[in-house]
Write a protein that holds these residues in place. Structure first.
Motif, PDB file in Angstrom:
ATOM      1  N   GLY A  34       0.809  -1.207   0.000  1.00  0.00           N
ATOM      2  CA  GLY A  34       0.000   0.000   0.000  1.00  0.00           C
ATOM      3  C   GLY A  34       0.845   1.261   0.000  1.00  0.00           C
ATOM      4  O   GLY A  34       0.541   2.224  -0.707  1.00  0.00           O
ATOM      5  N   SER A  37       2.057   1.889  -3.409  1.00  0.00           N
ATOM      6  CA  SER A  37       1.006   1.997  -4.415  1.00  0.00           C
ATOM      7  C   SER A  37       0.754   3.450  -4.800  1.00  0.00           C
ATOM      8  O   SER A  37       1.353   4.376  -4.252  1.00  0.00           O
ATOM      9  CB  SER A  37      -0.284   1.378  -3.880  1.00  0.00           C
ATOM     10  N   VAL A  39      -2.048   4.897  -4.191  1.00  0.00           N
ATOM     11  CA  VAL A  39      -3.040   5.464  -3.278  1.00  0.00           C
ATOM     12  C   VAL A  39      -2.584   6.847  -2.837  1.00  0.00           C
ATOM     13  O   VAL A  39      -1.448   7.022  -2.404  1.00  0.00           O
ATOM     14  CB  VAL A  39      -3.232   4.547  -2.048  1.00  0.00           C
ATOM     15  N   GLN A  46      -7.580   4.215   3.639  1.00  0.00           N
ATOM     16  CA  GLN A  46      -7.211   4.088   2.228  1.00  0.00           C
ATOM     17  C   GLN A  46      -6.363   2.839   1.979  1.00  0.00           C
ATOM     18  O   GLN A  46      -6.524   2.160   0.959  1.00  0.00           O
ATOM     19  CB  GLN A  46      -6.456   5.343   1.777  1.00  0.00           C
ATOM     20  N   TYR A  50      -7.266  -0.391  -0.339  1.00  0.00           N
ATOM     21  CA  TYR A  50      -6.337  -0.904  -1.345  1.00  0.00           C
ATOM     22  C   TYR A  50      -6.115  -2.408  -1.173  1.00  0.00           C
ATOM     23  O   TYR A  50      -6.024  -3.160  -2.138  1.00  0.00           O
ATOM     24  CB  TYR A  50      -5.002  -0.170  -1.244  1.00  0.00           C
ATOM     25  N   LYS A 371      -3.972  -0.058  -8.844  1.00  0.00           N
ATOM     26  CA  LYS A 371      -5.136   0.205  -8.014  1.00  0.00           C
ATOM     27  C   LYS A 371      -5.467  -1.023  -7.185  1.00  0.00           C
ATOM     28  O   LYS A 371      -5.344  -2.147  -7.641  1.00  0.00           O
ATOM     29  CB  LYS A 371      -6.320   0.574  -8.902  1.00  0.00           C
ATOM     30  N   GLY A 372      -5.909  -0.817  -5.954  1.00  0.00           N
ATOM     31  CA  GLY A 372      -6.206  -1.944  -5.061  1.00  0.00           C
ATOM     32  C   GLY A 372      -7.422  -2.725  -5.486  1.00  0.00           C
ATOM     33  O   GLY A 372      -8.224  -2.323  -6.332  1.00  0.00           O
TER      34      GLY A 372
END
Length: 391
Positions: A34, A37, A39, A46, A50, A371-372
């Protein structure tokens, strides 16, 4: 599997050895993913979205109650940097950065000067050690600064989870702790540098000299130095320097090209080490002749001026690391208040930043910044059902 993903899995397995339970190991790997990422805000909600989790409770457990040692992970981080970024000309940079906070519950928070904000703010201050080499630069250690308003209030410290044995330490003392640990870890450090907070601390400078550790440390215009039998204010020496003595040199490249300044150095008294020398290094802006910066230098006698200038310029690498770590891996996105939570998040963010630095050095492109899997709508619905603010 790509080289990027393989490298990530190898690092995650290495860090995972410090987690006794498989659930915590997987949660740590998800947390690192994460942080790496795309995000935008790396907070609990958040990162949970994810990872595909309906709530942030697993992340909160990882940063708070799970059993693992952030200092052991820090040690592995330093070995990772040693293996991939170490260089005989390595430079250790000590500096601090502020983390703006509301309220008075977060460990170490109070109204204090933050260089990040450029003013007095309600914030936490973290003191960091950055390793700079021709291969790349990254953060390798951290200490949360505890003001006396905290260390003199044991109940408040207990509530924030601060260990009982933790006493007050100045920022230069925290820097010394980190430097000593890095030396013991075997990181090759040719030079140490830092700003006036650290350079103006004579005890830190003398300790480095006892280690025969070369340094270029900034000092204020009020600093006094000894040349022969006389004591001089450094600003007086700058103002009295003849124009022909200044040498124009670049201390590295900036956003607009080479950062060129005018430089001069004065040898200072150094009685205890025949092969070493102290100097006063003065920097002057080429266009604004009254704009000076001052450094105390300790190095072997035959060290050229160009080396001093290079090290003085390397200090800016830590600012770039702060900017990258905050912008790319959420160094300042945490929502924890406790001593343990701060050190755990900051350590994992440093691991993520070091990984990006190593991948950049090896020329390996990213393929994990995707993207998660989780549903943002379902997470938003859950938060509303609990009466919580949605992003």
């Amino acid at each position: 599997m790509s080289n990027w993903a393989k490298s990530f899995e190898t690092l995650a397995e290495r860090i995972g050895a410090h987690f006794a339970r498989s659930e915590a190991r997987q949660r740590c790997k998800s947390y690192l993913r994460g942080l790496l990422s795309s995000v935008e805000r790396k907070n609990g909600w958040q990162l949970a979205e994810y990872a595909g989790d309906p709530t942030p409770y697993g992340i909160q457990h990882l940063l708070g109650r799970a059993r693992w040692d952030a200092d052991a992970v820090r040690d592995d981080l330093q070995q990772y940097v040693l293996e991939h970024l170490a260089h005989p000309e390595g430079i250790a940079v000590v500096d601090e950065t502020g983390f703006l906070k509301k309220g008075n519950q977060s460990a170490g928070v109070q109204r204090q000067y933050s260089g990040t904000a450029g003013r007095i703010e309600n914030c936490q201050i973290g003191v960091f050690l950055c390793y700079v080499s021709p291969k790349g630069s990254t953060l390798i250690d951290r200490r949360l600064y505890l003001p006396k308003s905290w260390t003199e209030d044991p109940p408040r410290c207990r509530k924030a989870g601060i260990p009982k044995e933790t006493g007050f330490a100045t920022k230069p003392q925290l820097a010394r702790q980190m430097l000593q640990h890095a030396f013991q870890a075997g990181l090759p450090v040719q030079w140490v540098t830092g700003d006036t907070v650290y350079g103006s601390d004579r005890r830190l400078r003398l300790w480095l000299e006892e280690q025969r550790q070369a340094y270029v440390l900034a000092v204020s215009a009020k600093e006094s130095v000894c040349i022969g039998w006389k004591t001089h204010r450094v600003r007086d020496l700058a103002l009295g320097t003849e124009e022909t003595a200044w040498v124009r040199l670049s201390c590295g490249n900036g956003a607009k090209g080479p950062r060129e300044y005018e430089w001069v150095r004065y040898p200072l008294n150094c009685p205890d080490a025949p092969q070493w020398q102290r100097w006063l290094l003065i920097r002057r802006h080429p266009d604004e002749k009254e704009d000076y910066a001052y450094y105390i230098v300790y190095a072997p006698k035959d060290t050229p001026l160009t080396s001093f200038v290079r090290v003085a310029g390397a200090r800016w690498a830590v600012e770039r690391c702060f900017q990258e770590a905050k912008g790319e891996v959420g160094l300042d996105h945490y929502e924890v208040r406790s001593w343990t939570g701060w050190h755990r998040h900051i350590t994992l963010a440093m691991v993520a930043h070091a990984f990006l630095t190593v991948m950049r050095a090896q020329g390996i492109p990213s393929d994990l910044r995707k993207k998660g899997r989780g549903s943002f709508q379902s997470l938003t619905a859950f938060k509303r059902s609990r009466g919580l603010r949605c992003p």
